[in-house]
Write an enzyme that holds these catalytic residues in place. Sequence first.
Site, PDB file in Angstrom:
ATOM      1  N   ARG A  96      38.733  36.531  48.928  1.00 50.18           N
ATOM      2  CA  ARG A  96      37.351  36.108  49.141  1.00 50.18           C
ATOM      3  C   ARG A  96      37.361  34.880  50.033  1.00 50.18           C
ATOM      4  O   ARG A  96      38.288  34.059  49.968  1.00 50.18           O
ATOM      5  CB  ARG A  96      36.670  35.725  47.817  1.00 50.18           C
ATOM      6  CG  ARG A  96      36.125  36.859  47.013  1.00 50.18           C
ATOM      7  CD  ARG A  96      34.888  37.507  47.665  1.00 50.18           C
ATOM      8  NE  ARG A  96      34.391  38.621  46.886  1.00 50.18           N
ATOM      9  CZ  ARG A  96      34.813  39.884  47.006  1.00 50.18           C
ATOM     10  NH1 ARG A  96      35.759  40.210  47.880  1.00 50.18           N
ATOM     11  NH2 ARG A  96      34.282  40.836  46.270  1.00 50.18           N
TER      12      ARG A  96
ATOM     13  N   HIS B 135      35.239  41.764  56.608  1.00 50.23           N
ATOM     14  CA  HIS B 135      35.245  42.088  55.170  1.00 50.23           C
ATOM     15  C   HIS B 135      35.286  43.604  54.944  1.00 50.23           C
ATOM     16  O   HIS B 135      34.405  44.171  54.283  1.00 50.23           O
ATOM     17  CB  HIS B 135      34.030  41.458  54.473  1.00 50.23           C
ATOM     18  CG  HIS B 135      34.178  41.459  52.963  1.00 50.23           C
ATOM     19  ND1 HIS B 135      33.643  40.475  52.156  1.00 50.23           N
ATOM     20  CD2 HIS B 135      34.806  42.309  52.113  1.00 50.23           C
ATOM     21  CE1 HIS B 135      33.927  40.732  50.897  1.00 50.23           C
ATOM     22  NE2 HIS B 135      34.635  41.853  50.853  1.00 50.23           N
TER      23      HIS B 135
HETATM   24  P1  NDP Z   1      42.544  41.911  39.340  1.00 51.63           P
HETATM   25  O1  NDP Z   1      41.543  41.299  38.434  1.00 51.63           O
HETATM   26  O2  NDP Z   1      43.168  43.195  38.959  1.00 51.63           O
HETATM   27  O3  NDP Z   1      43.720  40.868  39.624  1.00 51.63           O
HETATM   28  C1  NDP Z   1      43.500  39.516  39.813  1.00 51.63           C
HETATM   29  C2  NDP Z   1      44.843  38.806  39.867  1.00 51.63           C
HETATM   30  O4  NDP Z   1      44.631  37.431  40.187  1.00 51.63           O
HETATM   31  C3  NDP Z   1      45.583  38.834  38.528  1.00 51.63           C
HETATM   32  O5  NDP Z   1      46.956  38.995  38.723  1.00 51.63           O
HETATM   33  C4  NDP Z   1      45.298  37.438  37.965  1.00 51.63           C
HETATM   34  O6  NDP Z   1      46.284  36.921  37.079  1.00 51.63           O
HETATM   35  C5  NDP Z   1      45.302  36.631  39.237  1.00 51.63           C
HETATM   36  N1  NDP Z   1      44.605  35.360  39.032  1.00 51.63           N
HETATM   37  C6  NDP Z   1      43.325  35.135  38.654  1.00 51.63           C
HETATM   38  N2  NDP Z   1      43.086  33.826  38.505  1.00 51.63           N
HETATM   39  C7  NDP Z   1      44.253  33.194  38.784  1.00 51.63           C
HETATM   40  C8  NDP Z   1      44.667  31.851  38.784  1.00 51.63           C
HETATM   41  N3  NDP Z   1      43.820  30.860  38.448  1.00 51.63           N
HETATM   42  N4  NDP Z   1      45.933  31.570  39.104  1.00 51.63           N
HETATM   43  C9  NDP Z   1      46.812  32.549  39.425  1.00 51.63           C
HETATM   44  N5  NDP Z   1      46.489  33.858  39.439  1.00 51.63           N
HETATM   45  C10 NDP Z   1      45.228  34.173  39.123  1.00 51.63           C
HETATM   46  O7  NDP Z   1      41.815  42.047  40.765  1.00 51.63           O
HETATM   47  P2  NDP Z   1      42.088  43.111  41.933  1.00 51.63           P
HETATM   48  O8  NDP Z   1      43.532  43.099  42.234  1.00 51.63           O
HETATM   49  O9  NDP Z   1      41.449  44.394  41.632  1.00 51.63           O
HETATM   50  O10 NDP Z   1      41.246  42.432  43.112  1.00 51.63           O
HETATM   51  C11 NDP Z   1      41.535  41.138  43.564  1.00 51.63           C
HETATM   52  C12 NDP Z   1      40.442  40.637  44.503  1.00 51.63           C
HETATM   53  O11 NDP Z   1      40.515  41.281  45.757  1.00 51.63           O
HETATM   54  C13 NDP Z   1      39.018  40.871  44.056  1.00 51.63           C
HETATM   55  O12 NDP Z   1      38.595  39.922  43.100  1.00 51.63           O
HETATM   56  C14 NDP Z   1      38.240  40.753  45.349  1.00 51.63           C
HETATM   57  O13 NDP Z   1      37.796  39.412  45.534  1.00 51.63           O
HETATM   58  C15 NDP Z   1      39.263  41.098  46.412  1.00 51.63           C
HETATM   59  N6  NDP Z   1      38.910  42.339  47.124  1.00 51.63           N
HETATM   60  C16 NDP Z   1      38.624  42.261  48.456  1.00 51.63           C
HETATM   61  C17 NDP Z   1      38.335  43.386  49.164  1.00 51.63           C
HETATM   62  C18 NDP Z   1      38.115  43.328  50.631  1.00 51.63           C
HETATM   63  O14 NDP Z   1      37.706  44.321  51.217  1.00 51.63           O
HETATM   64  N7  NDP Z   1      38.403  42.220  51.279  1.00 51.63           N
HETATM   65  C19 NDP Z   1      38.260  44.697  48.520  1.00 51.63           C
HETATM   66  C20 NDP Z   1      38.599  44.669  47.127  1.00 51.63           C
HETATM   67  C21 NDP Z   1      38.899  43.523  46.462  1.00 51.63           C
HETATM   68  P3  NDP Z   1      46.590  37.669  35.670  1.00 51.63           P
HETATM   69  O15 NDP Z   1      47.310  38.945  36.067  1.00 51.63           O
HETATM   70  O16 NDP Z   1      47.456  36.717  34.963  1.00 51.63           O
HETATM   71  O17 NDP Z   1      45.261  37.939  35.027  1.00 51.63           O
HETATM   72  C1  OXD Z   2      35.433  44.200  46.731  1.00 51.74           C
HETATM   73  C2  OXD Z   2      35.115  43.979  48.108  1.00 51.74           C
HETATM   74  O1  OXD Z   2      35.395  43.269  45.953  1.00 51.74           O
HETATM   75  O2  OXD Z   2      34.713  44.927  48.797  1.00 51.74           O
HETATM   76  O3  OXD Z   2      35.715  45.361  46.382  1.00 51.74           O
HETATM   77  O4  OXD Z   2      35.272  42.869  48.592  1.00 51.74           O
END
Ligand code: NDP
Ligand code: OXD
Length: 314
Positions: free
Chosen positions: A229, A277
């Site tokens: 993000r 994005h």
């Molecule tokens: P998940 O919720 O499956 O994974 C999030 C990961 O981030 C977990 O491993 C979590 O740790 C870690 N995390 C969260 N907070 C912290 C912290 N404070 N310190 C260290 N690690 C942290 O999310 P997804 O993998 O499904 O998606 C990730 C992000 O990708 C979404 O939130 C979105 O913003 C972005 N995204 C962007 C897209 C785009 O087109 N650009 C499309 C889809 C998603 P833990 O495993 O310990 O919980």
């Molecule tokens: C998502 C994105 O969060 O599109 O899936 O950014």
Amino acid sequence: VAALLLAISGYRPEPWAGALSILRGACDVRVWPDAGDPADIRYALAWKPPHGLLAGFPKLEAIFSLGAGVDALMRDPTLPAVPVVRYVDPDLTGRMREYVALHVLAHHRRMLDYAAQQHSRLWRELPQPAAREVRVGVMGLGVLGQDACVALAMLGFQVAGWSRTPKKVAGVACFAGAEQLAPFLARTDILVCLLPLTPETEGILNMRLFRLLARDGALPAPVVINAGRGGLQNEADILAALKGGVIGAASLDVFAEEPLPDTSPLWGHPRVILTPHNAAWSSPEACARAVVRQIKAHQNGAPLAHVVDRSLSY
Ligand code: NDP
Ligand code: OXD
């Protein structure tokens, strides 16, 4: 009648409304702003709905996010206290895998340098390490981060990941928590950020962090790739780090303000690859199938999957 409200800002809702026709029988589909009787709405499929909108449906049972990231929903102080469900689907995961592999390889194979050379009609080979000599670090070991790590390891890179809580992923060096961030960065040549935007992660991609990246890598300088993000990155720090050679290049898919303002120096920066994005788009068909699966399970009394922990905001 039970109904699902499709509430999307920033995109035309028609493709998702069309794909949701597979819900017929299980529930009616209403497209915001034509919600009909608010008491009919049991589910919402939402992307950046205006704050306060979802609070107007007294019988809402669950909110499905059209994207994997739920930060925009979490910022609504009036968000009803019903389960918020992240979008998780192999279609989305595969799209992000493509983005991560493409950009890691593009920087690894020095495509920005070759594009500049091509522009000058310059035939010159640059030193090229093998993938096994390059260390990639993925911030976020969730659904998307773990998958990206596995794909990068298959390409031959030395891969590490960093998460909030400890993880075990075969072939990936796993680091966790604030205390292991510095050692994770110290062994990272190409940094990939797939974190969610939360109060804890906001602004994490800043100059202090960039200075902790490896300085002894096989590439000329560390690289930063952010598809998480925009709120995770300090854009002024990215520009300053590029200028000062703290990082050598960046791929950015997300920005503090989207669309990225015309005036942003990132647009014309020769060391930045910028995309609007769309690292991983939520395909209407795949997204509708995932929502229908969840609604049918929910109506049969099964628990919803991928529910957000509201205390963590992800
Ligand atoms: P998940 O919720 O499956 O994974 C999030 C990961 O981030 C977990 O491993 C979590 O740790 C870690 N995390 C969260 N907070 C912290 C912290 N404070 N310190 C260290 N690690 C942290 O999310 P997804 O993998 O499904 O998606 C990730 C992000 O990708 C979404 O939130 C979105 O913003 C972005 N995204 C962007 C897209 C785009 O087109 N650009 C499309 C889809 C998603 P833990 O495993 O310990 O919980
Ligand atoms: C998502 C994105 O969060 O599109 O899936 O950014």
